[in-house]
Design a protein around this motif. Structure first.
Motif, short mmCIF file in Angstrom:
data_model
loop_
_atom_site.label_atom_id
_atom_site.label_comp_id
_atom_site.label_asym_id
_atom_site.label_seq_id
_atom_site.Cartn_x
_atom_site.Cartn_y
_atom_site.Cartn_z
N THR A 154 0.83 -1.20 0.00
CA THR A 154 0.00 0.00 0.00
C THR A 154 0.86 1.25 0.00
O THR A 154 1.77 1.41 0.82
CB THR A 154 -0.92 0.03 1.24
OG1 THR A 154 -1.77 -1.12 1.22
CG2 THR A 154 -1.77 1.29 1.24
N CYS A 155 0.61 2.12 -0.96
CA CYS A 155 1.32 3.40 -1.01
C CYS A 155 0.30 4.47 -1.38
O CYS A 155 -0.87 4.18 -1.65
CB CYS A 155 2.48 3.37 -1.99
SG CYS A 155 2.08 2.75 -3.62
N TYR A 156 0.72 5.72 -1.39
CA TYR A 156 -0.21 6.83 -1.52
C TYR A 156 0.28 7.80 -2.58
O TYR A 156 1.44 7.81 -2.98
CB TYR A 156 -0.35 7.56 -0.18
CG TYR A 156 -0.72 6.66 0.96
CD1 TYR A 156 -2.04 6.30 1.19
CD2 TYR A 156 0.27 6.15 1.81
CE1 TYR A 156 -2.38 5.46 2.24
CE2 TYR A 156 -0.07 5.30 2.86
CZ TYR A 156 -1.40 4.96 3.06
OH TYR A 156 -1.73 4.12 4.09
N GLN A 157 -0.65 8.66 -3.03
CA GLN A 157 -0.26 9.68 -3.99
C GLN A 157 0.81 10.60 -3.42
O GLN A 157 1.66 11.11 -4.16
CB GLN A 157 -1.49 10.50 -4.43
CG GLN A 157 -2.39 9.74 -5.40
CD GLN A 157 -3.57 10.58 -5.85
OE1 GLN A 157 -4.19 11.26 -5.05
NE2 GLN A 157 -3.89 10.51 -7.13
N GLY A 179 5.37 12.40 1.93
CA GLY A 179 5.27 10.98 1.66
C GLY A 179 6.59 10.26 1.85
O GLY A 179 7.55 10.80 2.41
N ALA A 180 6.63 9.02 1.37
CA ALA A 180 7.83 8.19 1.48
C ALA A 180 8.39 7.91 0.10
O ALA A 180 7.66 7.81 -0.88
CB ALA A 180 7.48 6.87 2.18
N ASN A 181 9.69 7.77 0.04
CA ASN A 181 10.38 7.41 -1.19
C ASN A 181 10.17 5.91 -1.44
O ASN A 181 10.66 5.08 -0.68
CB ASN A 181 11.86 7.76 -1.07
CG ASN A 181 12.68 7.27 -2.24
OD1 ASN A 181 12.13 6.86 -3.28
ND2 ASN A 181 13.99 7.31 -2.10
N ILE A 186 13.57 1.28 3.59
CA ILE A 186 13.59 1.71 4.99
C ILE A 186 12.62 2.88 5.19
O ILE A 186 11.81 2.91 6.12
CB ILE A 186 15.01 2.11 5.42
CG1 ILE A 186 15.93 0.89 5.35
CG2 ILE A 186 14.99 2.70 6.82
CD1 ILE A 186 17.37 1.18 5.70
N SER A 187 12.70 3.88 4.29
CA SER A 187 11.80 5.02 4.36
C SER A 187 10.36 4.59 4.17
O SER A 187 9.44 5.04 4.85
CB SER A 187 12.18 6.05 3.29
OG SER A 187 11.22 7.07 3.18
N PHE A 188 10.16 3.66 3.24
CA PHE A 188 8.82 3.19 2.91
C PHE A 188 8.20 2.43 4.08
O PHE A 188 6.99 2.51 4.33
CB PHE A 188 8.90 2.30 1.67
CG PHE A 188 7.58 1.85 1.13
CD1 PHE A 188 6.50 2.71 1.09
CD2 PHE A 188 7.42 0.58 0.62
CE1 PHE A 188 5.28 2.31 0.57
CE2 PHE A 188 6.22 0.16 0.10
CZ PHE A 188 5.14 1.04 0.08
#
Length: 217
Positions: A154-157, A179-181, A186-188
């Motif tokens: 799951t990721c986001y715009q 957001g996250a890279n 690790i960031s995600f």
């Protein structure tokens, strides 16, 4: 609909308006022919929005009992896809733009729930036309990307912006978003800002005109 960025100081943007995705893409091609590096060009497509008329010149998708709205929508997608494909070929045919990163994304998902005839037709024919979750596309293409990478979690715009910065080698840019890279596991996996807070921050940034004030100061 979809947004297509070509990143190659100078920037421009164009949108379909009433003329169609083909004219918008042609305007981008003309701009690319005159651009000097670095530059950023943004195009916003509109053929895949109701009433789905832009693709009627290129009817390809129609089977027996298929709802008219579904046929028109698929024709529009095919039309826009061909326009984007032509632009991508144009970008990489020029020596000055071969170092370009192209991003294709969208601002919202496919049909809403009121298109019951389409949803029912897709269900009966086992078409993966809708997904359980609301999803938008994200495709990043660059000659510097050595292999395909797919994000299935799951990721986001809000993750699109920092991911693009990373792909372009701009990790030290003054604003890295909320957001996250997606290229950094690790960031995600360790988000500093949750989805709910991100919406609040984004709304505040827009309404406060934060970036204009930041630039002035």
């Amino acid at each position: 609909n979809a947004s297509l960025h070509t990143h190659t100081h100078t920037h421009t943007h164009t949108h379909t308006g009433a003329k169609g995705d083909d004219i918008m893409m042609l305007n981008m091609e003309n701009y690319i022919d005159t651009v000097s590096q670095p530059a950023c060009c943004l195009g916003i497509t509109g053929a895949s929005h109701v009433p789905f008329k832009h693709g009627q010149k290129y009817p390809k998708h129609r089977t027996e009992n298929m709802p008219a709205n579904m046929s028109a929508y698929l024709n529009c997608l095919t039309f826009t896809d061909s326009c984007i494909g032509h632009l991508v070929q144009h970008v990489y045919s020029h020596e000055a733009t071969k170092n370009t990163t192209i991003v294709i994304t969208g601002d919202h998902t496919v049909f809403r729930t009121e298109y019951k005839d389409i949803n029912e037709y897709a269900r009966m024919n086992n078409y993966a036309f809708r997904t359980p979750k609301t999803c938008t596309p994200l495709i990043i293409y660059s000659p510097h990307i050595e292999k395909n990478s797919y994000v299935t979690d799951t990721c986001y715009q809000m993750d699109i912006y920092p991911t693009i910065l990373s792909v372009l080698g701009l990790e030290d840019y003054y604003w890295y978003g909320v957001g996250a890279n997606l290229t950094d596991s690790i960031s995600f996996s360790n988000r500093q800002i949750n989805e709910g807070d991100a919406y609040e921050y984004s709304d505040w940034l827009i309404r406060s005109n934060y970036f204009v004030k930041y630039k002035e100061n």
